[in-house]
Scaffold this motif. Structure first.
Motif, PDB file in Angstrom:
ATOM      1  N   ASP A  77      58.601  -6.484  45.644  1.00  0.00           N
ATOM      2  CA  ASP A  77      58.965  -7.341  44.813  1.00  0.00           C
ATOM      3  C   ASP A  77      60.261  -7.166  44.064  1.00  0.00           C
ATOM      4  OD1 ASP A  77      59.165  -9.294  42.779  1.00  0.00           O
ATOM      5  OD2 ASP A  77      57.404  -8.615  41.693  1.00  0.00           O
ATOM      6  N   PRO A  78      61.432  -7.582  44.483  1.00  0.00           N
ATOM      7  CA  PRO A  78      62.725  -7.223  43.940  1.00  0.00           C
ATOM      8  C   PRO A  78      62.738  -7.328  42.390  1.00  0.00           C
ATOM      9  CG  PRO A  78      62.898  -9.036  45.188  1.00  0.00           C
ATOM     10  CD  PRO A  78      61.616  -8.566  45.468  1.00  0.00           C
ATOM     11  N   SER A  79      62.036  -8.183  41.952  1.00  0.00           N
ATOM     12  CA  SER A  79      62.020  -8.536  40.415  1.00  0.00           C
ATOM     13  C   SER A  79      61.567  -7.223  39.394  1.00  0.00           C
ATOM     14  CB  SER A  79      61.581  -9.776  40.038  1.00  0.00           C
ATOM     15  OG  SER A  79      59.986  -9.978  40.175  1.00  0.00           O
ATOM     16  N   ALA A  80      60.867  -6.396  40.361  1.00  0.00           N
ATOM     17  CA  ALA A  80      60.306  -5.379  39.478  1.00  0.00           C
ATOM     18  C   ALA A  80      60.779  -4.004  39.617  1.00  0.00           C
ATOM     19  CB  ALA A  80      58.628  -5.210  40.292  1.00  0.00           C
ATOM     20  N   VAL A  81      61.823  -4.087  40.176  1.00  0.00           N
ATOM     21  CA  VAL A  81      62.931  -2.604  40.359  1.00  0.00           C
ATOM     22  C   VAL A  81      63.395  -2.212  39.031  1.00  0.00           C
ATOM     23  CG1 VAL A  81      63.510  -3.005  42.769  1.00  0.00           C
ATOM     24  CG2 VAL A  81      65.081  -3.856  40.603  1.00  0.00           C
TER      25      VAL A  81
END
Length: 912
Positions: free
Chosen positions: A628-632
């Motif tokens: 999930d790229p939005s969680a980096v």
């Protein structure tokens, strides 16, 4: 699998075969997805891929691949055109090598030969389109002479005839004496030639022919005993029906109503008054040759003049001219007529004269106006709905400027001559009874039934079909509906019509686009009279691209040696390099200027992406399906995810707005600059360090960005991106059918993201300043910035990175250098977010006096160029004559130079 060096030829062939085997481009007529349809302009079956094809089909394929990924059921209807004249010429040339002509074989045997050639060689162009990466459902490929299309053509002809929109008439046509056929106005090329203007006296009929020579010898010809005309075609004088003068022409008013004698043939003709004669052109008097000039034919109709045909279909003089000229070729007749006029004392003078002469675009010979029976479509009637469709916004041109051209042509459209004196093509479905009565039907059986009713007895019409064929563009005009099964009401016709967009060059707006609009609207409206115009038009959008030219803007031609062969280019640089170049240069309203250097540069861009994939492999950046790229959480990762999200958004906007150039350019910037240059360089210390949560997150983020970049680039660069997708393990299927990335809602720390942007801007500005002042690459310089909270935080966090990537040691506070350059870097490009100002210490690093002198010279050079551009742009004559593209380029260059001059002035002031 290991990512090795990229072999374009091997990869492209392998991937094309894999796509074909998997059948991933197959169109499902029963799908419930939203539809997206493009009708492929059918290339000539005789053709070979040229750069114009490459542009058209690359842009179409970009749209098809993009919308396929966006979840549409796409139909890209492929097919080829039978190309009547071109194909017949090709086969006739092959026969000529055997010492034969088509007439030696007869029609049936000749057509067998053409079909034999088509079956053996007709798939060349489609094979070449595959090499370009075209992705239609090839199983649906059609041919303009296949049975389904032929049935549609017959139905269309019969319907239009029965509705009074097709008729037979004797009119002047453009006649090609070599090909022995009529050709349309659109198939005629006007070329400027160095010719002659002959001034000829037509004596009044009161002057005895026996006195002509004596009058000439005594310089006795004048405006009282003769009228003088000027002509570029003296041989047609033998068919003159009158001499016309303007009714208000004072020179010739006294002769209106008089009779003059046509030189060399002793025929009397009237002097008439007509506005067609231009008082200020030539002598003000015009010979009227109705059967051999289109304008003269109209004058003859107005005045009921005799129409005299003096040339046969070979452009040889007929037996109704004086014996001395019979059987002569038109150009030989011209020489003899001129010589005889001079001998008779009727040739006043000869002047060199450059003028436009019509030539056949296929044969290259001079076209002759010829009076003959032909079949016509009342295009002026059909054009009304086509005009309305665009006026009402049901169909729109992109760019919109082409609507003006469309309106001008359609509002002045002439009857369309649709018959051609060829054998290869759709034979006209008309049969002639014993008394010449015409029976139009879809089959001979139906025609004979009509004849039986007409004559009251059975009539054999097996040898009575009209021998002519239809203009190739007649069948092409039906292409959007015939390929979907019309005249049958098929599932495909209901599902995929109207098509979404027509992508084509401006050179066939009238050849093809207008005719498709006229025919498809008419027939679909006839089948579905209650449907709105928006549902019967053949396409919603009409995207018009410009011509492909060489790097300097010159039209490509073999004589200039500047033709770019797309197949050779693909061999050298790969299909992706060519496609990306064409997309990047396809700005609306501007010609596509292309060169090998540009193609090589964009091929290198593909190499950059490939190397990023190799880097990922070497650093264990493995794609994680659940990532999930939005969680980096790491700032660097948040920054690249934000940049990727912006790239997704921009690409969607550009693809859907037909801004192929902006799509290519923005993706180039994102991949080359944002991803490959900055992200990889900033990531290296982390990837080379010990295992940690930050490293793991970066590896996963890197793989996700690379995969997304491949998805965004795939419509333009299908082969290299598909290969990376397969080798990197980015999925179990094919990238070509992967869903397109969606724009995400990101809840990142904007301050952290801006810090990375500031870091990149700082390094960029220092590098630019160093390069601009010739600071040696190995030199480590010092920079001091004012002591404030922002500077302390940023320098503390990124000083080591700046030192590594810009060879500059940054310190907060302290004494600034006595001589140097000050640069300012804002956070995220917004002054309100704060900025950091650096003083670069260059003492002992550069020669200030030498740099000031060099910069002063640059300033003078740029200033001189600015004055030249201002002079051009301030010249009304330049603005009136120059292309809009040239003016735009000059304005852009002026803006660029002005900014450069301002920067140089500041630098000179700073280094004192």
């Amino acid at each position: 699998m290991k990512i090795r060096d990229y072999d374009a030829a091997a990869v492209e062939a392998e991937i094309t075969s894999a796509w074909d085997r998997a059948g991933i481009f197959k169109t499902n007529s029963h799908s419930t997805k939203p539809r997206y349809t493009i009708i492929m302009p059918p290339p000539n079956v005789t053709g070979s891929l040229h750069v114009g094809h490459a542009l058209t089909f690359s842009l179409q394929d970009i749209l098809i691949r993009y919308h396929r990924a966006r979840g549409f059921e796409v139909l890209w209807q492929a097919g080829t055109d039978h190309a009547g004249i071109a194909t017949q010429m090709l086969v006739e040339r092959k026969l000529a090598l055997e010492g034969k002509s088509r007439h030696d074989l007869g029609r049936a045997a000749f057509l067998d030969k053409v079909w034999e050639w088509k079956n053996q060689s007709g798939s060349t162009i489609t094979s070449q389109l595959r090499r370009l990466g075209a992705s239609p459902d090839w199983q649906r490929e059609r041919f303009t002479l296949d049975e389904g299309v032929s049935a549609a053509v017959r139905r269309a002809f019969v319907t239009l005839f029965n509705d009074g929109l097709i008729y037979r008439d004797k009119r002047l046509v453009n006649w090609d004496p070599q090909l022995q056929t009529a050709v349309s106005d659109l198939e005629v090329i006007s070329k400027e030639v160095k010719g002659w203007l002959w001034y000829i006296r037509y004596p009044l009929d009161s002057v005895a022919p026996s006195d002509y020579r004596a009058i000439a010898d005594a310089n006795g010809w004048n405006d009282s005993n003769s009228i003088m005309i000027a002509t570029t075609r003296p041989e047609t004088m033998l068919a003159d029906g009158a001499v016309a003068v303007h009714p208000d022409n004072p020179r010739w008013q006294h002769l209106i109503g008089k009779t003059v004698v046509v030189p060399l043939c002793d025929r009397r003709i009237p002097v008439i008054a007509d506005d067609y004669a231009d008082i200020d052109k030539g002598t003000g008097a015009v010979k009227i040759t109705a059967a051999h000039d289109f304008n003269d034919f109209k004058v003859a109709e107005r005045h009921s003049l005799e129409v005299i045909v003096i040339m046969d279909k070979f452009a040889r003089m007929m037996d109704n001219v004086p014996p001395a000229y019979r059987g002569l070729d038109r150009f030989d007749a011209r020489k003899k007529v001129v010589a005889d006029l001079e001998a008779a004392g009727l040739l006043v003078k000869t002047e060199a004269h450059n003028h436009m002469v019509p030539h056949g675009d296929r044969s290259g010979v001079v076209i002759e106006p010829y009076l003959t029976d032909q079949w016509y479509v009342r295009a002026e009637v059909l054009a009304k709905q086509a005009i309305k469709a665009v006026d009402d916004g049901n169909s729109r041109f992109v760019p919109n400027q082409w609507k003006n051209t469309w309106d001008e042509w359609l509002h002045n459209i002439q009857p369309w001559c649709i018959s051609r004196q060829l054998w290869w093509g759709h034979q006209i479905p008309a049969w002639y009874g014993p008394d010449g009565h015409i029976f139009v039907a879809e089959s001979q059986t139906e025609a004979e039934a009509q004849a039986a009713r007409h004559y009251g007895r059975a009539v054999d019409l097996s040898q009575a079909q009209d021998p002519d064929v239809l203009d190739t563009w007649f069948s092409s005009a039906l292409w959007p509906i015939s390929t979907l099964g019309w005249p049958q009401q098929t599932v495909d016709l209901e599902r995929f019509y109207p098509s979404t967009v027509m992508v084509t060059g401006f050179d066939i707006i009238f050849f093809w686009v207008a005719r498709m609009m006229m025919f498809c609207i008419y027939f679909m409206n006839k089948d579905h009279p209650n449907r709105p115009l928006a549902d019967v038009i053949p396409f919603r959008d009409i995207y018009i691209h410009a011509l492909v030219r060489d790097a300097s803007g010159q039209k490509m031609s073999k004589s200039k040696g500047n033709v770019l062969d797309p197949l050779e280019t693909i061999d050298k640089y790969g299909a992706d390099g060519l496609r990306f170049t064409l997309a990047a240069m396809a700005a609306p309203g501007r010609d596509v200027k292309i060169s090998e250097q540009r193609i090589e540069g964009f091929r290198n861009f593909g190499t950059k992406l490939w190397n990023a994939a190799k880097f990922a492999e070497m650093n264990q950046c493995i794609y994680q399906p659940g990532f999930d790229p939005s969680a980096v959480t790491e700032p660097l990762n948040q920054w690249i995810v934000s940049e990727t999200n912006r790239a997704i958004s921009d690409s969607i906007q550009h693809y859907e707005g037909y801004r192929f150039d902006l799509a290519a350019q923005s993706l180039y910037s994102f991949v080359w600059d944002g991803f490959c240059d900055w992200y990889i360089e900033l990531a290296k210390p982390i990837l080379m360090g010990a295992d940690s949560p930050a490293k793991s997150e970066l590896q996963a983020t890197f793989a996700w960005v690379l995969r997304t970049a491949c998805q965004l680039l795939h419509p333009i660069m299908p082969f290299r991106t598909e290969q990376i997708f397969q080798l990197a393990g980015f999925g179990t299927g094919f990238l070509a059918v992967e869903p397109y990335p969606e724009v995400r809602s990101l809840d990142f720390d904007s301050g952290k993201v801006r810090q990375i942007a500031w870091l990149i801007a700082t390094i960029t500005e220092i590098r630019r300043t160093r390069a601009g002042l010739n600071v040696p690459a190995s030199a480590v310089i010092k920079a001091t910035c004012a002591d404030n909270a922002i500077a302390r935080e940023l320098v503390a966090q990124f000083a080591a990175t700046i030192a590594r990537m810009a060879r500059t040691e940054v310190a907060v506070g302290g004494q600034t250098a006595s001589k140097g350059v000050t640069i300012r870097v804002t956070l995220s490009g917004r002054p309100q977010d704060g900025f950091v100002e650096y003083a670069l210490d260059l003492v002992g690093v550069i020669d200030f006096a030498a740099e000031k002198q060099r910069l002063s010279k640059e300033l003078a050079i740029h200033g001189g160029e600015v004055e030249k551009i201002k002079g051009r742009l301030g010249n009304p004559e330049f603005r009136a004559k120059a292309d809009a593209e040239v003016i735009t380029d000059n304005e852009a260059r002026l803006k660029e130079l002005t900014a450069m001059i301002e920067k140089i002035k500041i630098t000179i002031e700073q280094i004192g």
